[in-house]
Design a protein around this motif. Structure first.
Motif, PDB file in Angstrom:
ATOM      1  N   ARG A   1      23.936  49.444  25.053  1.00 28.40           N
ATOM      2  CA  ARG A   1      24.618  48.275  25.605  1.00 28.40           C
ATOM      3  C   ARG A   1      23.743  47.436  26.518  1.00 28.40           C
ATOM      4  O   ARG A   1      24.090  46.291  26.838  1.00 28.40           O
ATOM      5  CB  ARG A   1      25.868  48.713  26.376  1.00 28.40           C
TER       6      ARG A   1
ATOM      7  N   THR B   1      25.101  29.286  24.526  1.00 27.03           N
ATOM      8  CA  THR B   1      25.166  29.615  23.106  1.00 27.03           C
ATOM      9  C   THR B   1      24.787  28.427  22.231  1.00 27.03           C
ATOM     10  O   THR B   1      24.812  27.274  22.653  1.00 27.03           O
ATOM     11  CB  THR B   1      26.580  30.063  22.688  1.00 27.03           C
TER      12      THR B   1
ATOM     13  N   ARG C   1      26.692  31.741  13.109  1.00 22.62           N
ATOM     14  CA  ARG C   1      26.906  32.802  14.086  1.00 22.62           C
ATOM     15  C   ARG C   1      26.754  32.272  15.496  1.00 22.62           C
ATOM     16  O   ARG C   1      25.842  31.495  15.780  1.00 22.62           O
ATOM     17  CB  ARG C   1      25.902  33.949  13.865  1.00 22.62           C
TER      18      ARG C   1
ATOM     19  N   THR D   1      25.326  32.444  18.820  1.00 21.30           N
ATOM     20  CA  THR D   1      24.056  33.056  19.192  1.00 21.30           C
ATOM     21  C   THR D   1      23.695  32.685  20.628  1.00 21.30           C
ATOM     22  O   THR D   1      23.825  31.514  21.017  1.00 21.30           O
ATOM     23  CB  THR D   1      22.936  32.589  18.238  1.00 21.30           C
TER      24      THR D   1
ATOM     25  N   ASN E   1      27.454  35.840  28.193  1.00 21.41           N
ATOM     26  CA  ASN E   1      27.362  36.050  26.742  1.00 21.41           C
ATOM     27  C   ASN E   1      27.827  37.457  26.379  1.00 21.41           C
ATOM     28  O   ASN E   1      28.023  38.306  27.239  1.00 21.41           O
ATOM     29  CB  ASN E   1      25.920  35.847  26.266  1.00 21.41           C
ATOM     30  N   THR E   2      27.975  37.690  25.071  1.00 23.99           N
ATOM     31  CA  THR E   2      28.314  39.024  24.590  1.00 23.99           C
ATOM     32  C   THR E   2      27.057  39.708  24.065  1.00 23.99           C
ATOM     33  O   THR E   2      26.055  39.049  23.761  1.00 23.99           O
ATOM     34  CB  THR E   2      29.346  38.956  23.460  1.00 23.99           C
ATOM     35  N   LEU E   3      27.137  41.018  23.938  1.00 28.79           N
ATOM     36  CA  LEU E   3      26.022  41.765  23.382  1.00 28.79           C
ATOM     37  C   LEU E   3      25.739  41.307  21.953  1.00 28.79           C
ATOM     38  O   LEU E   3      24.576  41.180  21.553  1.00 28.79           O
ATOM     39  CB  LEU E   3      26.322  43.262  23.408  1.00 28.79           C
ATOM     40  N   GLU E   4      26.780  41.038  21.201  1.00 26.87           N
ATOM     41  CA  GLU E   4      26.603  40.597  19.817  1.00 26.87           C
ATOM     42  C   GLU E   4      25.837  39.289  19.745  1.00 26.87           C
ATOM     43  O   GLU E   4      24.964  39.122  18.879  1.00 26.87           O
ATOM     44  CB  GLU E   4      27.975  40.447  19.127  1.00 26.87           C
ATOM     45  N   GLU E   5      26.134  38.359  20.645  1.00 25.14           N
ATOM     46  CA  GLU E   5      25.421  37.082  20.673  1.00 25.14           C
ATOM     47  C   GLU E   5      23.956  37.295  21.037  1.00 25.14           C
ATOM     48  O   GLU E   5      23.070  36.643  20.487  1.00 25.14           O
ATOM     49  CB  GLU E   5      26.096  36.138  21.674  1.00 25.14           C
TER      50      GLU E   5
ATOM     51  N   VAL F   1      22.173  40.134  20.569  1.00 21.42           N
ATOM     52  CA  VAL F   1      21.509  40.839  19.471  1.00 21.42           C
ATOM     53  C   VAL F   1      21.151  39.863  18.352  1.00 21.42           C
ATOM     54  O   VAL F   1      20.059  39.908  17.777  1.00 21.42           O
ATOM     55  CB  VAL F   1      22.404  41.980  18.945  1.00 21.42           C
ATOM     56  N   SER F   2      22.074  38.953  18.054  1.00 19.32           N
ATOM     57  CA  SER F   2      21.801  37.919  17.050  1.00 19.32           C
ATOM     58  C   SER F   2      20.595  37.090  17.469  1.00 19.32           C
ATOM     59  O   SER F   2      19.699  36.802  16.663  1.00 19.32           O
ATOM     60  CB  SER F   2      23.032  37.028  16.875  1.00 19.32           C
TER      61      SER F   2
END
Length: 380
Positions: free
Chosen positions: A204, A279, A285, A287, A356-360, A362-363
């Motif tokens: 994380r 972002t 996506r 990002t 931001n989110t972790l998914e953003e 990672v992208s």
């Protein structure tokens, strides 16, 4: 309320710099009081803490490196000590916790999500080089690169982007070191060091972003070493010093390392508790945007490679602008060194922010790694 910060130059440092003789008995010190200012009304937390920590960690040079006393004092005070007339222009970002070179809302504005960057025309994949990345000509002919400059140096980003890259990949071993001065930074996590977005969980924190960067670079044949050593917990102060020890140790073990990526995330909290989120929509996506932070020798510390570092940053920024318009924030050129004096290919990356989110993130890690691959493989 007045806030003071203390910077001490030891006797050994002054002897080395030739300011005092070795026979001097008393320890000489220089104490600088920061300007009086009212506590900021907007930020509850600011990424400026990162800047402050770097100053404390890097404020005194190591025993074996040259030290420009005049430059150090000028860097601390924010004006040229040899030119007193510059005092009137010396609103130093070092002492002003609310002054950021990044694009943040003014104190009177309501917090709001940044407007999505508009996509612009970019070369089609068929127009790329054989490896599917922007060509050399596309990268080095960049124009309109953006930078926030906290130094007094005049730099031409387009000219630096066009310079030859003094990094030759030979596949002799790990050539890119990925590490994290603030390893526990994350996007939602446990309460650590007084900040909610920190966790030691590698799945994380910034290690998860570093893993994606490493995997992507290696898919282009660029060997990586991802060092996940925690430098900022349980003690945050001194993390840059500990990180430098990690960097030098890894390079001693793997002399093939030519590029050092210090991967962070930004942070900003508004008075209502909302957090900065940066972002762009890339390939459908959400990002996280990326900011490249570059250190200099403006504080008087040894750093002969800062322009070479900046040249690489320009090529990365150019490649990313071609491949993923809107993903990059302006380059942030700083007075501080941030451990970037070790190689000619050192970059500090702020991947997203605490909103931001972790998914953003990672992208974004995948995309910024492809831009770096383009710079290293085609930007020479």
């Amino acid at each position: 309320m007045k806030r003071f910060r203390t910077y001490v130059i030891t006797k050994k440092t002054l002897i080395k710099a030739g300011v005092i003789s070795g026979s001097t008995v008393a320890v000489a010190g220089l104490i600088f009081a920061a300007k009086s200012f009212s506590p900021p009304s907007v930020p509850a937390f600011s990424g400026r803490a990162d800047i402050s920590e770097a100053i404390l960690d890097e404020g005194i040079p190591k025993e074996d490196e040259p030290f420009d006393v005049s430059g150090f004092i000028s860097g601390i005070l924010g004006f040229d000590t040899d030119k007193p007339e510059t005092i009137i222009e010396s609103s130093s970002a070092i002492f002003n916790d609310t002054q950021r070179q990044t694009e943040l809302p003014a104190a009177s504005e309501e917090p709001k999500q940044q407007e999505k960057p508009r996509m612009t025309d970019s070369p089609k994949p068929a127009e790329y080089a054989a490896n599917g990345l922007p060509t050399h000509e596309q990268i080095v002919s960049a124009s309109g690169l953006k930078m926030n400059n906290a130094t007094n140096y005049n730099v031409n980003l387009d000219a630096l982007c066009a310079e030859s890259l003094e990094i030759s990949l030979d596949n002799s071993g790990p050539e890119v070191l990925i590490m994290h001065t603030h390893t526990t930074e994350c996007f939602s996590g446990d309460e650590m060091a007084g900040e909610s977005e920190r966790t030691a969980d590698e799945a994380r924190n910034m290690c998860a972003v570093g893993d994606v960067i490493a995997d992507t670079l290696e898919s282009y044949g660029i060997q990586c070493l991802h060092d996940k050593t925690i430098h900022d917990y349980p003690t945050y102060q001194g993390s840059y010093t500990r990180a430098l020890n990690t960097i030098t140790s890894d390079i001693e073990k793997y002399p093939s390392i030519k590029v050092v990526l210090d991967v962070h995330r930004d942070a900003y909290v508004y008075s209502d508790g909302s957090k900065l989120r940066v972002t762009a929509e890339i390939n459908g996506r959400e990002t996280a945007q990326v900011m490249l932070v570059l250190g200099t020798d403006s504080m008087g510390l040894y750093h002969p490679y800062w322009q070479k570092n900046l040249s690489l940053a320009c090529k990365v920024q150019s490649a990313a602008n071609i491949m993923y318009p809107g993903m990059m924030r302006p380059i942030d050129l700083r007075r501080e060194r941030f451990n970037m004096h070790v190689t000619t290919g050192s970059l500090l990356m702020e991947v997203g922010s605490n909103g931001n989110t972790l998914e953003e993130a990672v992208s974004s890690g995948e995309y910024i790694a492809k831009a770096l691959a383009a710079a290293l493989l085609n930007g020479k």
